[in-house]
Motif scaffolding. Structure first.
Motif, PDB file in Angstrom:
ATOM      1  N   TYR A 149      -5.294 -44.198  18.514  1.00 23.67           N
ATOM      2  CA  TYR A 149      -4.746 -43.639  19.753  1.00 23.67           C
ATOM      3  C   TYR A 149      -4.434 -42.153  19.573  1.00 23.67           C
ATOM      4  O   TYR A 149      -4.806 -41.320  20.401  1.00 23.67           O
TER       5      TYR A 149
ATOM      6  N   ILE B  95       3.078 -50.203  20.745  1.00 31.41           N
ATOM      7  CA  ILE B  95       2.049 -50.345  19.722  1.00 31.41           C
ATOM      8  C   ILE B  95       2.707 -50.372  18.357  1.00 31.41           C
ATOM      9  O   ILE B  95       3.332 -49.402  17.939  1.00 31.41           O
TER      10      ILE B  95
ATOM     11  N   ALA C   8      -4.668 -52.728  21.332  1.00 31.41           N
ATOM     12  CA  ALA C   8      -5.783 -51.818  21.587  1.00 31.41           C
ATOM     13  C   ALA C   8      -5.964 -51.634  23.093  1.00 31.41           C
ATOM     14  O   ALA C   8      -6.213 -50.518  23.566  1.00 31.41           O
TER      15      ALA C   8
ATOM     16  N   LEU D 167     -11.360 -48.388  19.683  1.00 33.03           N
ATOM     17  CA  LEU D 167     -10.311 -49.034  20.481  1.00 33.03           C
ATOM     18  C   LEU D 167     -10.927 -49.994  21.496  1.00 33.03           C
ATOM     19  O   LEU D 167     -10.419 -51.096  21.709  1.00 33.03           O
TER      20      LEU D 167
ATOM     21  N   ASN E 238      -7.522 -57.870  21.218  1.00 36.12           N
ATOM     22  CA  ASN E 238      -6.325 -57.216  20.688  1.00 36.12           C
ATOM     23  C   ASN E 238      -5.572 -56.537  21.834  1.00 36.12           C
ATOM     24  O   ASN E 238      -6.064 -55.586  22.441  1.00 36.12           O
TER      25      ASN E 238
ATOM     26  N   ILE F  33      -4.129 -49.119  15.130  1.00 33.54           N
ATOM     27  CA  ILE F  33      -4.305 -48.862  16.561  1.00 33.54           C
ATOM     28  C   ILE F  33      -3.604 -47.562  16.939  1.00 33.54           C
ATOM     29  O   ILE F  33      -4.147 -46.725  17.661  1.00 33.54           O
TER      30      ILE F  33
END
Length: 74
Positions: free
Chosen positions: A13, A4, A47, A36, A44, A9
């Protein structure tokens, strides 16, 4: 989190993954999982990766895991 690179994002997370002081889940964690999921449905990949990582994360609250699973199947 080499998979990531998007900081937004990654932040979502980390919010979703953080441990709670009590047995409940926080509103911010539910919202992070929801966002997300929305972002992943828009295509995405990061995500989507974050959701998969959350689903496999040990000690994730069972209700959050259920929310993540729901987003993975849509």
């Amino acid at each position: 989190m080499e998979n990531i690179r998007d900081q937004n994002i990654e932040s979502l997370y980390l919010i979703a993954k953080r441990a709670c002081c009590d047995i409940g889940i926080e509103c911010e964690q539910r919202e992070a999982v929801h966002l997300l999921g929305e972002i992943a449905r828009q295509g995405n990949k990061e995500a989507d990766t974050a959701l998969h990582m959350l689903f496999r994360a040990p000690f994730l609250h069972p209700l959050l895991r259920e929310m993540v699973a729901s987003d993975l199947t849509t």
